[in-house]
Each structure stands twice: as C-alpha cells, then as structure tokens.
Design a protein around this motif. Structure first.
Motif, PDB file in Angstrom:
ATOM      1  N   ARG A 141       0.856  -1.196   0.000  1.00 13.04           N
ATOM      2  CA  ARG A 141       0.000   0.000   0.000  1.00 13.04           C
ATOM      3  C   ARG A 141       0.891   1.246   0.000  1.00 13.04           C
ATOM      4  O   ARG A 141       1.762   1.412   0.867  1.00 13.04           O
ATOM      5  CB  ARG A 141      -0.906   0.000   1.211  1.00 13.04           C
ATOM      6  CG  ARG A 141      -1.946   1.103   1.175  1.00 13.04           C
ATOM      7  CD  ARG A 141      -2.848   1.022   2.379  1.00 13.04           C
ATOM      8  NE  ARG A 141      -2.093   1.304   3.595  1.00 13.04           N
ATOM      9  CZ  ARG A 141      -2.331   0.725   4.769  1.00 13.04           C
ATOM     10  NH1 ARG A 141      -3.280  -0.194   4.876  1.00 13.04           N
ATOM     11  NH2 ARG A 141      -1.612   1.024   5.837  1.00 13.04           N
ATOM     12  N   ARG A 183      -2.633   0.475  -4.416  1.00 14.86           N
ATOM     13  CA  ARG A 183      -2.139  -0.848  -3.976  1.00 14.86           C
ATOM     14  C   ARG A 183      -1.511  -1.541  -5.182  1.00 14.86           C
ATOM     15  O   ARG A 183      -2.093  -1.576  -6.251  1.00 14.86           O
ATOM     16  CB  ARG A 183      -3.275  -1.722  -3.433  1.00 14.86           C
ATOM     17  CG  ARG A 183      -3.848  -1.240  -2.106  1.00 14.86           C
ATOM     18  CD  ARG A 183      -5.070  -2.091  -1.742  1.00 14.86           C
ATOM     19  NE  ARG A 183      -5.692  -1.649  -0.525  1.00 14.86           N
ATOM     20  CZ  ARG A 183      -5.421  -2.151   0.683  1.00 14.86           C
ATOM     21  NH1 ARG A 183      -4.579  -3.146   0.815  1.00 14.86           N
ATOM     22  NH2 ARG A 183      -6.035  -1.686   1.753  1.00 14.86           N
ATOM     23  N   ALA A 208       3.106  -1.878   3.997  1.00 13.77           N
ATOM     24  CA  ALA A 208       2.805  -0.439   3.800  1.00 13.77           C
ATOM     25  C   ALA A 208       4.122   0.332   3.561  1.00 13.77           C
ATOM     26  O   ALA A 208       5.131   0.110   4.255  1.00 13.77           O
ATOM     27  CB  ALA A 208       2.081   0.131   5.004  1.00 13.77           C
TER      28      ALA A 208
END
Length: 539
Positions: free
Chosen positions: A458, A464, A533
């Motif tokens: 992400r 994404r 992330a």
C-alpha cells in the motif's frame, strides 16, 4: 639689479608691519626695511618723476582687521603684490634711472655710490647731498660699524644734514678737533647736570632725563610723550628762563603732564651744538618740542626745520613740532606755558584719538572675532549635521546593498538547490527506470515450481500494487521493486504512481518496520503472502 622681499615683521611699539628687502647689484648685496606707507610714498614720487610706468599697489587695510586676522591670507597676498610691484619697476630699466626708486632700494648707498659722491663739488644740490649722505653712511657699515662706530656715523649724518639744508656761514660743519672737544665735555658733564643746576639755582628743579639725547628720544617714545629739549648757554637770558619759568610749579606740572625733559649746553656739548645747527636755531636759549618716532618712519632725508621726520643721531628719529627762542621771543612765563600747553594738548588729543581708534579697532576686531567664531560654530554645526546625515544615508545604502546581496545570495542558493533537486530527481528516475526494466526481464525468468511469496504494498497515495517474489528473495529486492513501481506501472501502461525518494516498508498488523534488507522473505516470516505499507522516511 634684483630686489627680493625676504620676510616681514611687526614693530612691537607701533604695531606697523615692515618688509625686509634684500637688494643685489653688481655683485653686492644689502638689506633695507620698508613699510607699506614707504611703498605709497615711492609710488607718488614715481608719478611725479614720470620716469617709470607703475602698476597698482595692493589696497590699504583701513581698520587693520584683514592684516590682524590674516583674513584670506591677506599678509601673504600683500607681500606677493608688493614683490610684483618692485619687479615691474626693475624690469623696465636700471634703478638708477629713477632717483626715487634708487633711494627706496638704497641703490645710492652702495660703496660705489660713496666713491662717486666724494667727487662731487661743494656746490651740489640738496638732493645730491642726500644721496652722498646715504652713501657715506652705508660705506661705514660692516666690520667698522659692527665694532660700535655709531659716533662716527652720527657725525657724518650731522655733516651731510648741514651741507644739504644749512646755508648760513654759522652752520658750517664742525672741525674734527671741535667735535672731539665737545664730545668729551658732554660726556664729562652730562651726568652732573642736575647737580650743577642745583648748585647754581636754589630751589626746586623740574624733572630732567639724565641720559643721552638718543636715550631721551627712546624714553619719550616708550612713554608716549613729547620730548622737550632745553638748549641753553651761559647767558643771563638762559639763567632768567630757568629761574623765572622752568623752576615754577606750572612749568613742572606741564613737564610731568606732557613731556620728557632733556637739557644740553648748546655751546659746549656736542649733540646740543649739532642739534642747534641741524634745526638752524639762531638764538639761545631755546625750548624745542620734538615728537619721537621710529627710524622706519624716516623714508629719506629731509629738512628738519620743515617738520619732516629725520634720524639724528644714528638710531634716533623725531620730527620738529615747535621751538621757543627766548633771545627773540622773551621769557614771558604765560606765553611759554601757552606754547608748551598748546603742543601738549595737541599731543594728548592725538594720543586720545589714536587710543580711541585703537579701542574702536579692538572692539570692532573683538566683535568681528566673536561674529566669526559664531559663524564658524554655526558652520561647524551645519557641517556636522550634514556629515551625520550623509553618514546615515551611507549606512542605509550599505544596509540596502547588504540586504540586496543577501537576497541575491539566497536566490542563487535556492536556484542551486532547485537544480540539485532536479538533477537528483532526474538521476532517481533514470535509476528507477533501469531497475524497472530489470524487473520486467526477471518476470520471464521466474521458476514456477519454487515456493512463492505474494506481497501487497500500500502506497502513501492509497494505491495498492502487488507482486510475487520467491520465498528466498531478500527484502532488498522488495525495496528495489517498491522504488521502481511507478516506472513499472508506466512501462506496462498503468496509472502513474508517485513513490517518495526515501521510504521505509513495514508490516501492517502487527506493525513492524522491515529494515533487515539482507534477510529473505522466508526469514522475515512473510510467506505465503503479506500486506505491507510504504511510508516516506521524511515523515
């Protein structure tokens, strides 16, 4: 002939400025001193002679302020103008073509002139006798005069005065033997005069000056008085004059008020005998009123009888104001006192006027000085304010320039940083693009049988992306993929993705930073799949 003004000095008695002039002619050099009025007298005589063309003299300083304060370098400019005046006269011809200029420069007083004057006959004119006198006097200067030969010079002065202005047989020059005898008698009796008078005439005596005639002239000038000379002989008229008039309280009061009194035997003393002949006094006794002067007030020889300033004896200058001849006018006390009072009052009035003039000049000078100081102070204050204003303006200008330079420097630094950022961005894009191309090539080489690890990443912008790695691929390879994911998307026709230049990758739950880039995905326990992330390192 050349004449150069070598300097100037101020007489301590009368405050007059005198100019020292060095004259050179035919290999000989001598000095003369002249005041401004002497230049004016020369100019007037040249106008009468019409022998030389003249140029304008510098203007006279009426109140003495320009000279006293040397305003605008007045003294130096006047001296320079007087030098140009002399040069103008000398450039036209020899100074001997003008008798006035010759006398002014002392050209007729050189040794050569003395030799020529000795050849002139006794029937020469008074003007020629004057030139001969000056030559004779100058001829005795030098070593002889330096040894104190003032008496011989004074005797020559007396002789020439008689030759120039005496026309009666009784005024013939004294013989050397007479001169010596009269001189000796005067030296022996001068200091005893008061004692002799006290012995001969009982009662009070007026206050006599007991020095020489020259010293009496100097004393009268210093005390700002007139000189009263009593020339007496041994006649009954002389005794009557002294007893009936000079021993009176009124006469003594007049002397104390106005005069320095000097007496001399006009038959037995040298200077009184010479003085009587110079003044051409026919009878004795006589009371002679003289005004003491500076020797510089005698521009040239003149007839003493007419009141022209003369120098006699050497170093003593005076002018005749009046003479009372008792042999012809009598010894009336009231008339004699009136005669003395008239000259005394005139002298006092002249002194008062002179003192008033000096007082006015002092006050005017003081006012002018105070005004000038006030003006100078105001000018200095104005200049100081101007300087402060200019300094403030200069400081403001310098501050503005410094600020402008700082702005320019900041702008240049900002431009340099922008250029660096652009260059870094360009290098980063090129590096990411190269990395993206390598990843595209690796996709075709992947082994489908090996254990896989699917990672979903992400991004800060909410996008994404995902990719399948080998279980044994290192975390560093994941970082390289994340770094070039934007270029990979562009190369495969996807949307544009912004990736920070510096970033970190972490697991989402539980959150943990993945920093050990040399470990494999297996070792990091990311198999079979993981949600990661990407965050900027600058946050």
């Amino acid at each position: 002939m050349q004449a150069q003004i070598t300097g100037r000095s101020v007489d301590e008695h009368d405050g007059v400025t005198y100019y020292d002039i060095e004259v050179t002619s035919s290999g000989r050099t001598w000095q003369v001193r002249r005041r401004y009025n002497n230049f004016v007298d020369l100019d007037q005589r040249l106008q009468t002679e019409r022998s030389l063309s003249r140029r304008e003299l510098p203007k006279k300083d009426i109140f003495g302020l320009l000279k006293g304060f040397d305003i605008g370098q007045f003294n130096s400019r006047r001296q320079a103008d007087l030098q140009r005046y002399i040069n103008h006269l000398l450039q036209q011809s020899s100074s001997t073509s003008s008798q006035a200029l010759a006398r002014f420069l002392g050209a007729d007083s050189t040794p050569a002139a003395a030799a020529s004057s000795s050849q002139r006959s006794a029937s020469s004119t008074a003007a020629a006798a004057v030139a001969a006198l000056t030559a004779a006097l100058t001829g005795t200067t030098g070593p002889t005069a330096a040894r104190g030969n003032r008496f011989e010079i004074s005797n020559k002065l007396f002789t020439r005065l008689i030759q120039a202005f005496g026309d009666a047989p009784a005024l013939r020059a004294l013989q050397p033997s007479q001169v010596q005898k009269l001189r000796q008698t005067e030296e022996e009796e001068r200091d005893c005069l008061v004692a002799m008078l006290e012995s001969k005439f009982r009662g009070s005596l007026p206050k006599f000056y007991q020095g020489s005639f020259g010293d009496a002239v100097s004393a009268a000038r210093t005390e700002k008085r007139l000189l009263l000379v009593w020339l007496y002989d041994g006649s009954p008229i002389s005794d009557s004059l002294f007893r009936d008039v000079m021993q009176g309280e009124a006469f003594a009061a007049f002397v104390n008020e106005y005069y320095v009194l000097w007496a001399g035997d006009a038959q037995r003393w040298l200077v009184p005998v010479q003085l009587r002949r110079v003044l051409r006094l026919e009878g004795l006794p006589a009371l002679v009123v003289l005004k003491p002067l500076s020797v510089y007030d005698v521009p040239q020889l003149g007839d003493p009888k007419t009141g022209v300033p003369v120098e006699f004896p050497l170093g003593s200058a005076w002018s005749l104001l009046g003479a009372w001849d008792s042999s012809s006018e009598g010894n009336d006390e009231q008339m004699i006192l009136s005669f003395l009072g008239e000259h005394g009052d005139t002298s006092v009035e002249a002194l008062k006027l002179a003192e008033e003039e000096r007082r006015f000049q002092r006050e005017y000078t003081e006012q002018a000085r105070a005004l000038r100081e006030e003006q100078d102070r105001e000018m200095e204050e104005s200049l100081q304010k101007d300087r402060e204003r200019l300094e403030a303006l200069e400081l403001d200008r310098q501050a503005a320039e410094e600020e402008q330079q700082r702005d320019q420097q900041r702008e240049q630094e900002e431009q340099q940083r922008d250029q660096q950022r652009e260059q870094e961005k360009t290098r980063l894009i090129e590096a990411r693009l190269a990395t993206a191309k390598r990843f595209m090539e690796l996709e075709s080489e992947q082994n489908s049988s090996e254990e896989k690890c699917k990672l979903v990443l992400r991004l800060p912008g909410g996008q994404r992306i995902e990719r399948t790695f080998g279980a044994d691929d290192t975390l560093e390879k994941v970082y390289d993929w994340a770094d070039c994911c934007g270029e990979l998307s562009s190369l495969t026709g996807g949307e544009h993705i912004d990736v920070p230049a510096s970033f970190q990758i972490a697991t989402t739950y539980p959150r943990a930073l993945l920093l050990e880039k040399q470990k494999s995905l297996r070792e990091l326990q990311l198999l079979p799949n993981a949600m990661l992330a990407l965050t900027s390192s600058e946050e």
